[in-house]
Design a protein around this motif. Sequence first.
Motif, short mmCIF file in Angstrom:
data_model
loop_
_atom_site.label_atom_id
_atom_site.label_comp_id
_atom_site.label_asym_id
_atom_site.label_seq_id
_atom_site.Cartn_x
_atom_site.Cartn_y
_atom_site.Cartn_z
N SER A 65 6.87 -10.25 2.02
CA SER A 65 6.53 -11.20 3.07
C SER A 65 5.02 -11.19 3.36
CB SER A 65 7.30 -10.87 4.36
OG SER A 65 6.79 -9.69 4.95
N GLU A 66 4.57 -12.32 3.86
CA GLU A 66 3.17 -12.40 4.29
C GLU A 66 2.92 -11.44 5.45
OE1 GLU A 66 1.35 -16.38 4.62
OE2 GLU A 66 3.14 -17.11 3.58
N ALA A 67 3.94 -11.24 6.28
CA ALA A 67 3.81 -10.31 7.41
C ALA A 67 3.55 -8.89 6.91
CB ALA A 67 5.07 -10.34 8.28
N GLU A 68 4.22 -8.49 5.84
CA GLU A 68 4.00 -7.16 5.28
C GLU A 68 2.57 -7.03 4.74
OE1 GLU A 68 5.71 -4.02 1.95
OE2 GLU A 68 6.88 -5.81 2.41
N VAL A 127 -0.25 -4.40 6.32
CA VAL A 127 -0.97 -3.37 5.56
C VAL A 127 -2.47 -3.64 5.60
CG1 VAL A 127 -1.33 -2.40 3.24
CG2 VAL A 127 0.99 -2.83 4.07
N ALA A 128 -2.88 -4.90 5.39
CA ALA A 128 -4.30 -5.25 5.35
C ALA A 128 -4.98 -5.01 6.70
CB ALA A 128 -4.49 -6.70 4.92
N TYR A 165 -5.18 -0.70 7.51
CA TYR A 165 -6.16 0.15 6.84
C TYR A 165 -7.57 -0.39 7.05
CZ TYR A 165 -2.33 2.55 4.52
OH TYR A 165 -1.21 3.28 4.26
N SER A 166 -8.46 0.48 7.50
CA SER A 166 -9.83 0.05 7.81
C SER A 166 -10.63 -0.33 6.58
CB SER A 166 -10.57 1.14 8.60
OG SER A 166 -10.69 2.31 7.82
N GLN A 167 -10.17 0.04 5.39
CA GLN A 167 -10.90 -0.32 4.17
C GLN A 167 -10.81 -1.81 3.86
OE1 GLN A 167 -9.15 1.43 0.65
NE2 GLN A 167 -7.09 1.08 1.42
N PHE A 168 -9.84 -2.50 4.46
CA PHE A 168 -9.66 -3.92 4.16
C PHE A 168 -10.34 -4.78 5.20
CE2 PHE A 168 -5.75 -2.07 2.16
CZ PHE A 168 -6.17 -2.25 0.86
N LYS A 169 -10.94 -5.87 4.72
CA LYS A 169 -11.64 -6.81 5.59
C LYS A 169 -10.87 -8.12 5.59
CE LYS A 169 -15.70 -7.24 4.10
NZ LYS A 169 -17.10 -7.37 3.74
N LEU A 170 -10.64 -8.66 6.77
CA LEU A 170 -9.94 -9.93 6.91
C LEU A 170 -10.91 -11.11 7.04
CD1 LEU A 170 -7.07 -8.81 9.30
CD2 LEU A 170 -7.07 -8.94 6.80
#
Length: 164
Positions: free
Chosen positions: A63-66, A70-71, A74-79
């Motif tokens: 799912s997009e929600a999953e 996760v994104a 975790y602080s390593q990921f940038k939105l």
Amino acid sequence: MKKKTTTVTFKGTDEQKAKLLAVIDEYKGKDGNLLPVLQKAQDIYGYLPPEVQKMIALGLGVSEAEIFGVASFYSQFKLNPDGKVAIAVCLGTACYVKGSGKLADKVKEIVGIGPGETTPDGQYSFEATRCVGACGLAPVLTINGDVYGRLTPADVEGIINKYN
């Protein structure tokens, strides 16, 4: 702290999409595939916009929600993408004790966004980081990789103005 998203127009290329689809193909059906796919997707695009999250969700059958969960965890990921002026304030222990929280407040006041956000025009992005390895210069702010240390809030506006 929940990461905020800012409306920035997605500008992915066909070449980036082909690379992402190849990564998804490589990891599809493997245990523990989500983190490596997200990491490689961020390497390709520089961040994880909703359009990329949707491609990953469809490709991996989750799912997009999953993906977002996760994104955003975790602080390593940038939105959001880096702005033309990418500002980061170190909130590691040495910097924080020396007043970096006040630097962060001043950045927010000047550019109008909080940590984890990018202005809609893409001019500024603002990140609160952990130790940048310049503890002797605490408190530290970086702009586009340039390090500025031993700062007070009064120094911030002049430094940001150098990049406009």
